[in-house]
Every structure is written in structure tokens, then in C-alpha cells.
Design an enzyme around this catalytic site. Structure first.
Site, PDB file in Angstrom:
ATOM      1  N   ASP A   8       0.867  -1.175   0.000  1.00 19.66           N
ATOM      2  CA  ASP A   8       0.000   0.000   0.000  1.00 19.66           C
ATOM      3  C   ASP A   8       0.906   1.228   0.000  1.00 19.66           C
ATOM      4  OD1 ASP A   8      -1.875   1.974   0.332  1.00 19.66           O
ATOM      5  OD2 ASP A   8      -2.488   1.370   2.351  1.00 19.66           O
ATOM      6  N   GLY A  10       1.110   4.769   0.119  1.00 21.61           N
ATOM      7  CA  GLY A  10       0.322   5.945   0.457  1.00 21.61           C
ATOM      8  C   GLY A  10       1.079   7.239   0.249  1.00 21.61           C
ATOM      9  N   THR A  14       4.516   3.907   3.067  1.00 24.78           N
ATOM     10  CA  THR A  14       4.305   2.713   2.254  1.00 24.78           C
ATOM     11  C   THR A  14       4.331   1.508   3.180  1.00 24.78           C
ATOM     12  OG1 THR A  14       5.218   3.618   0.212  1.00 24.78           O
ATOM     13  CG2 THR A  14       5.285   1.231   0.465  1.00 24.78           C
ATOM     14  N   GLU A  76      -7.586   1.317  -4.518  1.00 21.05           N
ATOM     15  CA  GLU A  76      -7.199   1.563  -3.127  1.00 21.05           C
ATOM     16  C   GLU A  76      -8.273   1.156  -2.130  1.00 21.05           C
ATOM     17  OE1 GLU A  76      -5.494   5.267  -0.394  1.00 21.05           O
ATOM     18  OE2 GLU A  76      -5.899   5.541  -2.534  1.00 21.05           O
TER      19      GLU A  76
END
Length: 276
Positions: A8, A10, A14, A76
Site C-alpha cells: 500500500d 500511500g 508505504t 485503493e
């Protein structure tokens, strides 16, 4: 699934989810601008061949990794919801109808009903706000430095409460509720320190995020609000603010263990479920 990694990526952090040598779910976390560290970690884990990636910086990271790994990209929120449902099951919750509030760099709020979900809204107020204001007001740059000081801070010297305004007179609402975040800083000489500032910043963020979540929960007649996001990790002060405000409005707050990793977990499980 042991050869797969869920990432993920972000705006700020991460998160990586994978199975370790004992076949247990494990996590790693990096700042998203530390891409070299992420790549180095992946190189050290040579058994990992496939990556499912999600998040706002997924495309950027994918470009760096596409030559070395088979990469699947996942929406997401789909990744987050898969992860949240997995954690709910692991923690023995039986909830299908809830508001999901994800406090990342900003905050995203979704209404979830069984297998359907709708983005209710969101706000730019979130973890990025906490770190930005903390840097501006106290010159602290790292979340790990902010949290210990927040725990010993007080909002009494900076926030104006309903009780402060009404004094000894009976007020129409609870005296402990915040009437103005940081209001005392502009009106009187307050005896506050850096810890108080940090605690008050989190109060502002927590109340804004919770107020929005409560509005959406009330509109949809939902009882449960699930709060997730890395901003809540080890952040008891923020959790307490959110929890007390949510309960005050007769809703049920839920904080999931590893909720901040739900996107990475969902990415990992997405590929695993396709293989099975």
C-alpha cells in the site's frame, strides 16, 4: 501466497504485508519518499516474485519495480475493504453495515453495506495535518517524536470549552465539549508548552474527523464507525478523543489492530484469493 507481497503505497507511508518464514502475516513500513529503502528490502526478500500494489503512489512505485516483478494493481478502497473484512473476521466481529473512516495523510470516509460501498466524503484534515502543524508549531518532523510528547500534553491551556464560555451558568450542552480549538491562544495569556500544542493539534484533527464520520453515520442510520489508518498506530491520545466523541453521540467506535495495514493486507489477499 508465500511468494506474494501486498504493498500500500500511500502519500506519506508505504506499508508492506507478506508471510514470513513461519507463514505468519508480517508487516514492514517505510516513508514513501524512501523508495531506495523499499527496493533494498524487496531485493533482500528474494523469494517474493509477485506484488499486488495499491495506494496513491502505486503507479510511481510500480514503474520502479515492473522489470523485476509480476505486478497487479488494485483499487485503493477495494484493497482496504478486503483487509478490513479480514481483520474483522480475525477479531471476531460480525459487522456488515458500518462507516469506515481511514485517517491517512488526509481522511477518507466510506459507507459500507455488505458487499457494497459508497464514498461518503472526506477531508484534507488527517495525519498530514498533525505532522504539518507539529512541524510549524514545535519543529518536530517525525511521528515517532510527536506521540510521546502528545501523551503528556494537555488541551486545557489552549482549547476553549463550552464550560469556559458559560462559566458557572448552566449550558445547553456538555461543558467539556470544545467550543474553539486553540481559541485560548488568541484571547488570553496561556501557560502552555510544546506537549500541550501537540495534544491540541491532535484534538483538532480528532474532532473534525469524528464530527464528519458521525454526520455520515447519522444520515445512514449506522451504529458502528470503524476508524483505521497509520495515524492511529500507537496513538492512544487520538484514539481516546475519537472514541469519547463517538460514544457521546451514541455511536460505537471500533479500532482494529493492524488497521493501518488494511490496504497492504487486502492487496496480499487479493492475489492469494485469485490463486486459490
Amino acid at each position: 501466497m508465500e511468494s506474494t507481497i501486498g504493498i500500500d503505497a500511500g502519500g506519506t507511508l508505504t506499508k508492506i504485508a507478506y508471510l514470513n518464514e513461519k507463514m505468519q502475516l508480517a508487516f514492514e513500513k517505510f516513508y514513501s519518499n524512501e523508495q531506495n529503502k523499499i527496493i533494498d528490502w524487496l531485493k533482500q526478500n528474494t523469494g517474493k516474485k509477485q506484488i499486488c500494489i495499491t495506494g496513491g503512489k502505486a503507479k510511481q512505485l510500480q514503474q520502479l519495480l515492473s522489470n523485476s516483478y509480476k505486478i497487479v494493481e488494485l483499487n485503493e478502497f477495494e484493497a482496504t475493504l478486503i483487509g478490513v473484512r479480514y481483520i474483522l473476521k480475525e477479531e471476531k466481529y460480525d459487522i456488515n453495515n458500518f462507516i469506515l473512516t481511514n485517517i491517512g495523510t488526509g481522511t477518507s470516509i466510506h459507507y459500507v453495506y455488505n458487499d457494497q460501498y459508497i464514498r461518503a466524503g472526506g477531508t484534507g484534515v488527517g495525519g498530514g495535518t498533525i505532522m504539518g502543524l507539529s512541524k510549524l508549531l514545535t519543529n518536530l518532523e517525525h511521528f515517532e517524536d510527536v506521540i510521546p510528547l502528545t501523551k503528556v500534553g494537555s488541551r486545557k491551556e489552549l482549547d476553549i470549552t463550552v464550560g469556559d464560555i458559560y462559566g458557572g451558568i448552566l449550558s445547553p450542552i456538555d461543558n467539556s465539549l470544545t467550543a474553539s480549538n486553540f481559541g485560548k491562544a488568541a484571547t488570553i495569556e496561556s501557560n502552555y508548552n510544546s506537549s500541550d500544542i501537540l495534544a491540541t493539534v491532535q484534538g483538532l484533527v480528532g474532532e473534525v474527523v469524528t464530527a464528519l464520520s458521525l454526520q455520515f453515520a447519522e444520515t445512514k442510520n449506522i451504529d458502528h464507525i470503524i476508524y483505521i489508518g497509520s495515524t492511529l498506530c500507537n496513538n492512544i491520545h487520538l484514539q481516546n478523543i475519537i472514541s469519547s466523541y463517538t460514544k457521546y453521540q451514541n455511536k460505537i467506535p471500533i479500532f482494529l489492530q493492524d488497521g493501518g495495514n488494511s490496504g497492504a493486507i487486502g492487496a496480499l489477499l487479493h492475489v492469494a484469493n485469485k490463486k486459490s
